[in-house]
Write a protein that holds these residues in place. Structure first.
Motif, PDB file in Angstrom:
ATOM      1  N   ASN A 189       0.820  -1.202   0.000  1.00  0.00           N
ATOM      2  CA  ASN A 189       0.000   0.000   0.000  1.00  0.00           C
ATOM      3  C   ASN A 189       0.854   1.251   0.000  1.00  0.00           C
ATOM      4  O   ASN A 189       1.952   1.274   0.531  1.00  0.00           O
ATOM      5  CB  ASN A 189      -0.901   0.037   1.237  1.00  0.00           C
ATOM      6  N   ASN A 190       0.302   2.294  -0.585  1.00  0.00           N
ATOM      7  CA  ASN A 190       0.895   3.613  -0.519  1.00  0.00           C
ATOM      8  C   ASN A 190      -0.046   4.501   0.266  1.00  0.00           C
ATOM      9  O   ASN A 190      -1.262   4.381   0.178  1.00  0.00           O
ATOM     10  CB  ASN A 190       1.104   4.183  -1.925  1.00  0.00           C
ATOM     11  N   TYR A 191       0.517   5.404   1.058  1.00  0.00           N
ATOM     12  CA  TYR A 191      -0.265   6.264   1.921  1.00  0.00           C
ATOM     13  C   TYR A 191       0.059   7.720   1.642  1.00  0.00           C
ATOM     14  O   TYR A 191       1.234   8.074   1.479  1.00  0.00           O
ATOM     15  CB  TYR A 191       0.041   5.972   3.396  1.00  0.00           C
ATOM     16  N   ASN A 192      -0.965   8.564   1.612  1.00  0.00           N
ATOM     17  CA  ASN A 192      -0.691   9.993   1.499  1.00  0.00           C
ATOM     18  C   ASN A 192      -0.196  10.479   2.863  1.00  0.00           C
ATOM     19  O   ASN A 192      -0.282   9.752   3.857  1.00  0.00           O
ATOM     20  CB  ASN A 192      -1.928  10.757   1.000  1.00  0.00           C
TER      21      ASN A 192
ATOM     22  N   ASN B 199      -1.325  12.478   5.167  1.00  0.00           N
ATOM     23  CA  ASN B 199      -2.303  12.445   6.261  1.00  0.00           C
ATOM     24  C   ASN B 199      -2.503  11.035   6.792  1.00  0.00           C
ATOM     25  O   ASN B 199      -2.536  10.807   8.006  1.00  0.00           O
ATOM     26  CB  ASN B 199      -3.653  13.006   5.802  1.00  0.00           C
ATOM     27  N   GLU B 200      -2.663  10.075   5.906  1.00  0.00           N
ATOM     28  CA  GLU B 200      -2.872   8.679   6.310  1.00  0.00           C
ATOM     29  C   GLU B 200      -1.641   8.135   7.026  1.00  0.00           C
ATOM     30  O   GLU B 200      -1.749   7.451   8.039  1.00  0.00           O
ATOM     31  CB  GLU B 200      -3.174   7.810   5.089  1.00  0.00           C
ATOM     32  N   PHE B 201      -0.471   8.441   6.471  1.00  0.00           N
ATOM     33  CA  PHE B 201       0.766   7.907   7.045  1.00  0.00           C
ATOM     34  C   PHE B 201       1.032   8.501   8.424  1.00  0.00           C
ATOM     35  O   PHE B 201       1.453   7.787   9.340  1.00  0.00           O
ATOM     36  CB  PHE B 201       1.946   8.171   6.107  1.00  0.00           C
TER      37      PHE B 201
ATOM     38  N   GLU C 296      -1.164   9.490  10.578  1.00  0.00           N
ATOM     39  CA  GLU C 296      -2.082   8.832  11.500  1.00  0.00           C
ATOM     40  C   GLU C 296      -1.623   7.406  11.802  1.00  0.00           C
ATOM     41  O   GLU C 296      -1.707   6.941  12.936  1.00  0.00           O
ATOM     42  CB  GLU C 296      -3.485   8.808  10.902  1.00  0.00           C
ATOM     43  N   LEU C 297      -1.098   6.739  10.801  1.00  0.00           N
ATOM     44  CA  LEU C 297      -0.658   5.355  10.959  1.00  0.00           C
ATOM     45  C   LEU C 297       0.503   5.230  11.948  1.00  0.00           C
ATOM     46  O   LEU C 297       0.554   4.294  12.736  1.00  0.00           O
ATOM     47  CB  LEU C 297      -0.247   4.802   9.585  1.00  0.00           C
TER      48      LEU C 297
ATOM     49  N   TYR D 128       3.915  10.497  -1.243  1.00  0.00           N
ATOM     50  CA  TYR D 128       3.332   9.288  -0.659  1.00  0.00           C
ATOM     51  C   TYR D 128       4.399   8.538   0.118  1.00  0.00           C
ATOM     52  O   TYR D 128       5.597   8.734  -0.067  1.00  0.00           O
ATOM     53  CB  TYR D 128       2.688   8.400  -1.729  1.00  0.00           C
TER      54      TYR D 128
ATOM     55  N   TYR E  11       4.160   1.114   2.712  1.00  0.00           N
ATOM     56  CA  TYR E  11       3.965   0.206   3.840  1.00  0.00           C
ATOM     57  C   TYR E  11       5.320  -0.249   4.395  1.00  0.00           C
ATOM     58  O   TYR E  11       5.492  -0.403   5.600  1.00  0.00           O
ATOM     59  CB  TYR E  11       3.136  -1.001   3.393  1.00  0.00           C
TER      60      TYR E  11
ATOM     61  N   CYS F 198       6.571   2.213   6.808  1.00  0.00           N
ATOM     62  CA  CYS F 198       5.846   2.077   8.073  1.00  0.00           C
ATOM     63  C   CYS F 198       6.461   0.964   8.917  1.00  0.00           C
ATOM     64  O   CYS F 198       6.722   1.147  10.105  1.00  0.00           O
ATOM     65  CB  CYS F 198       4.375   1.799   7.806  1.00  0.00           C
TER      66      CYS F 198
END
Length: 72
Positions: A4-7, A9-11, A13-14, A42, A45, A48
């Motif tokens: 997965n790739n996260y923008n 904001n999502e990253f 929060e993650l 972006y 994963y 992360c």
């Protein structure tokens, strides 16, 4: 396996940091973002997992030993 790739904001929060912290880390080369062909930032994963210290091939074992001194 996730790919997965996260923008930002999502990253943020993650990994429980603010977007501003991600921006600062990107400038400092602490955690560098990638860019899409349309120039959007972006994160992956794999980044992360690396940030959280998770590796799939190596398991970490923690050993606790208490040492006390005995004097007569």
């Amino acid at each position: 396996m996730k790919n997965n790739n996260y923008n930002p904001n999502e990253f943020a929060e993650l990994i429980n940091v603010s977007v501003r912290t991600l921006q600062r880390w990107n400038i400092e080369w602490t955690l560098k973002s990638f860019r899409t062909p349309t120039n959007r930032k972006y994160y992956t994963y794999e980044q992360c997992k690396e940030f959280k210290g998770i590796t799939s091939s190596v398991k970490r074992t923690t050993i606790y030993a208490r040492v006390s001194t005995f004097r007569l």
